[in-house]
Design an enzyme around this catalytic site. Structure first.
Site, PDB file in Angstrom:
ATOM      1  CE  LYS A 142       2.124  -4.588  13.798  1.00  0.00           C
ATOM      2  NZ  LYS A 142       2.735  -5.374  12.625  1.00  0.00           N
TER       3      LYS A 142
ATOM      4  CG  ASP B 173       5.927  -3.395   6.068  1.00  0.00           C
ATOM      5  OD1 ASP B 173       5.515  -2.721   6.704  1.00  0.00           O
ATOM      6  OD2 ASP B 173       5.593  -4.740   6.113  1.00  0.00           O
TER       7      ASP B 173
ATOM      8  CD  GLN C 166       7.054  -4.031  14.161  1.00  0.00           C
ATOM      9  OE1 GLN C 166       7.300  -3.335  15.288  1.00  0.00           O
ATOM     10  NE2 GLN C 166       6.016  -4.701  13.887  1.00  0.00           N
TER      11      GLN C 166
ATOM     12  CB  CYS D  86       4.135 -12.838  10.310  1.00  0.00           C
ATOM     13  SG  CYS D  86       2.656 -13.131  11.156  1.00  0.00           S
TER      14      CYS D  86
ATOM     15  CG  HIS E  47       4.860  -9.277   8.443  1.00  0.00           C
ATOM     16  ND1 HIS E  47       3.804  -9.527   7.843  1.00  0.00           N
ATOM     17  CD2 HIS E  47       4.716  -9.252   9.792  1.00  0.00           C
ATOM     18  CE1 HIS E  47       2.830  -9.757   8.721  1.00  0.00           C
ATOM     19  NE2 HIS E  47       3.365  -9.428   9.863  1.00  0.00           N
TER      20      HIS E  47
HETATM   21  C1  PLP Z   1       2.540  -5.968  11.677  1.00  0.00           C
HETATM   22  C2  PLP Z   1       3.324  -5.745  10.425  1.00  0.00           C
HETATM   23  C3  PLP Z   1       2.573  -6.191   9.118  1.00  0.00           C
HETATM   24  C4  PLP Z   1       1.209  -6.416   9.069  1.00  0.00           C
HETATM   25  O1  PLP Z   1       0.196  -5.363   9.605  1.00  0.00           O
HETATM   26  P1  PLP Z   1      -1.368  -5.605   9.822  1.00  0.00           P
HETATM   27  O2  PLP Z   1      -1.619  -4.715  10.793  1.00  0.00           O
HETATM   28  O3  PLP Z   1      -1.554  -7.074  10.331  1.00  0.00           O
HETATM   29  O4  PLP Z   1      -1.860  -5.682   8.294  1.00  0.00           O
HETATM   30  C5  PLP Z   1       3.394  -6.141   8.120  1.00  0.00           C
HETATM   31  N1  PLP Z   1       4.706  -5.699   8.141  1.00  0.00           N
HETATM   32  C6  PLP Z   1       5.238  -5.716   9.068  1.00  0.00           C
HETATM   33  C7  PLP Z   1       6.869  -5.300   9.302  1.00  0.00           C
HETATM   34  C8  PLP Z   1       4.542  -5.612  10.503  1.00  0.00           C
HETATM   35  O5  PLP Z   1       5.247  -5.430  11.462  1.00  0.00           O
END
Ligand code: PLP
Length: 416
Positions: free
Chosen positions: A236, A210, A213, A374, A133
Site C-alpha cells: 500500500k 494500523d 491506509q 473487510c 479492518h
Molecule cells: C489493507 C489493510 C489491512 C490488511 O493489510 P494486508 O496487507 O492485507 O495485511 C489492514 N488494515 C487496513 C486499514 C487495511 O487497509
C-alpha cells in the site's frame, strides 16, 4: 468548487509526469484505458521499484546474514540498508525497532500474540474502533479468547467519525490495549490518533496504530505520534506484496517473546535450551523477503523525490471534486462523510447492487472495489451489505474522476 478552481489549487503537482513513472497506468482494460481507482486495496508500482527487485535477482541474489561470499554480503547490505531507509522514513529512533513482517495483518497478529499473550489477564480490555479492518479485530478476538480478555468497539457515528467522548468514557485501568486505524479503508475517515494516543496513555494503555491506509498518503513520524506500535503493508506504499513493517517501542519489543521459532531468530540452539537473538532478528524467523525489502526501499526513495505535500493536496482536490460530483448525482448515497477524510469515496446507488455496478464499470475499464471491504461490523451498523469504493492515489486525474461518473451513468442504465 469547479474543476478549474480545483486544478489551479494543485498546479504545483505535475500528475502527468508522475503517471509516466507507473507503467501499468498505460494498460487498456476491456478495450478502454485503465482507470485505476482501487488504491485502498493496493497501490500501483513505480518502474524504479520494479527495477530494484529485478536488479537484485539479476545481480545480487543470495541469502542474507549467513554467507561469507560477495553476493551474500551485497544482499545483506541492501537488505539491512532497506531497514535503515524505513527507520528514517518513519523517524524511528533506531533501525533495530523496524521489524519485517508479511504485512499489516501479520504485524497485528505478532503484537496480539507476543505482547498480548504475555501481558493480558482475564478481564483486561482491548479497545478497537467499530470501523476497523478485520485484520485489526480478529487477532485481538483470538488473543482475548486465549487470555480471558475482552474486545470492545469504540463507537463510530453516522458520518464515520470515531466518538472521542465515548472513547474517553470507556477508558479505565482494565484497558490494556487500544488498537485503531490511522485511516479507515472502508470510509476514508482520518482518525484523531494524536488524541487517541494521548488519552490511552494517560489511562495506562498501550496503542497500536494500523497505518495501512495512511502511509500511502503522507509521511508518518512514529516519535511525534508516540504510538507504541505502528504497522503497515509495503504494497500500500507503492512497494511489493508479501512484506510489511512493524515498528515498536524498544522496551516493549525487548520484553516480548519471539513470535515464531526457526532460523535467524536464535543466538544459540541446544536441546538444553535455546537463547534468542537481539532485536530485530528475534522476531524474524526464517529467510526474510529480501527482494521485497529492497523493493520497498526503492519505493520510499521514489517518494522522497516527489513533493508529498503537493501530492496530498492533489489527492484532496480529487476527493473534493469526486464528492461534489456525487452530491450532484441523484440517487447516490455517500457512506463515510467524516469532516477529516482522505482518498476514499464509498457509496451506494439507489436501485442497484454494488457488485453489479462494479462489474459494469469494469467493462468500461474503471477499476473500483465493491463489497464490505473487510469491515463488516461498520457495514452492519449502517445496515448495508457493502458499498462501491473508489479510492485515489496521487497519480489519479480529474479526467479519471469524470470517467468514473460516466461509467456509473452508463452502468445505471442497465437497471432502468
Ligand atoms: C489493507 C489493510 C489491512 C490488511 O493489510 P494486508 O496487507 O492485507 O495485511 C489492514 N488494515 C487496513 C486499514 C487495511 O487497509
Amino acid at each position: 468548487m469547479n474543476k478549474a478552481e480545483v486544478i489551479s489549487d494543485t498546479q504545483r503537482f505535475d500528475v502527468e509526469a508522475v503517471r509516466r513513472d507507473f507503467p501499468i497506468l498505460q494498460e487498456r482494460v476491456n478495450g478502454h484505458p485503465l482507470v485505476y481507482l482501487d488504491n485502498a486495496a493496493t497501490t500501483q508500482k513505480p518502474q524504479v521499484m520494479i527495477d530494484a527487485i529485478s536488479h537484485y535477482y539479476l545481480h545480487d541474489n543470495s541469502n542474507v546474514h549467513r554467507g561469507a561470499h560477495a553476493l551474500a554480503e551485497r544482499a545483506t547490505e541492501k537488505f539491512e540498508g532497506a531497514r535503515s531507509t524505513v527507520a528514517e522514513f518513519l523517524n524511528a529512533p533506531s533501525r533495530e525497532l523496524i521489524l519485517w513482517t508479511r504485512g499489516t495483518t501479520e504485524g497485528i497478529n505478532l503484537v496480539a500474540n507476543s505482547w498480548g499473550r504475555t501481558q493480558l489477564q482475564p478481564g483486561d480490555r482491548i479497545l478497537v474502533s467499530a470501523m476497523e479492518h478485520h485484520s485489526n479485530i480478529v487477532p485481538w478476538q483470538m488473543v482475548a479468547e486465549a487470555t480471558g480478555a475482552v474486545v470492545e468497539a469504540i463507537p463510530v457515528d453516522e458520518t464515520g467519525t470515531l466518538d472521542i467522548g465515548a472513547f474517553e468514557q470507556m477508558l479505565d485501568t482494565r484497558v490494556k490495549m487500544v488498537s485503531v486505524g490511522h485511516v479507515s479503508n472502508a470510509l476514508g475517515t482520518v482518525n484523531a490518533v494524536d488524541d487517541i494516543i494521548g488519552l490511552a496513555h494517560r489511562a495506562g494503555a498501550k496503542v497500536l496504530i494500523d497505518g495501512a491506509q495512511a502511509i500511502g498518503h503522507w509521511n508518518v513520524d512514529v516519535q511525534a505520534l508516540d504510538c507504541d506500535f505502528y504497522v503497515f503493508s509495503a504494497h500500500k506504499l507503492f512497494g511489493p506484496t508479501g512484506l510489511g513493517v512493524l515498528y515498536g517501542k524498544r522496551e516493549l519489543l525487548e520484553a516480548m517473546p519471539p513470535y515464531q521459532g526457526g532460523g535467524e531468530m536464535i543466538e544459540s540452539v541446544s536441546f538444553e535450551g535455546t537463547t534468542y537473538n537481539q532485536l530485530p532478528y528475534k522476531f524474524e524467523a526464517g529467510t526474510p523477503d529480501i527482494a521485497g525489502a529492497i523493493g520497498l526501499a526503492a519505493a520510499i526513495d521514489y517518494l522522497k523525490g516527489i513533493d508529498r505535500e503537493a501530492a496530498a493536496a492533489h489527492e484532496r482536490a480529487l476527493l473534493t471534486y469526486a464528492v461534489e460530483k456525487a452530491l450532484a448525482t441523484p440517487g447516490i448515497r455517500l457512506v463515510g462523510t467524516a469532516a477529516n477524510k482522505v482518498s476514499v469515496l464509498s457509496f451506494l446507488v439507489e436501485g442497484t447492487h454494488p457488485n453489479d455496478l462494479g462489474m459494469l464499470m469494469d467493462q468500461q475499464g474503471v477499476a473500483v472495489r465493491t463489497g464490505h471491504h473487510c469491515a463488516q461490523p461498520i457495514m452492519d451498523q449502517y445496515g448495508i451489505p457493502g458499498t462501491v469504493r473508489a479510492s485515489f492515489s496521487f497519480y489519479n486525474t480529474f479526467e479519471e474522476v469524470d470517467r468514473l461518473f460516466e461509467a456509473l451513468e452508463k452502468a445505471r442504465k442497465f437497471f432502468e
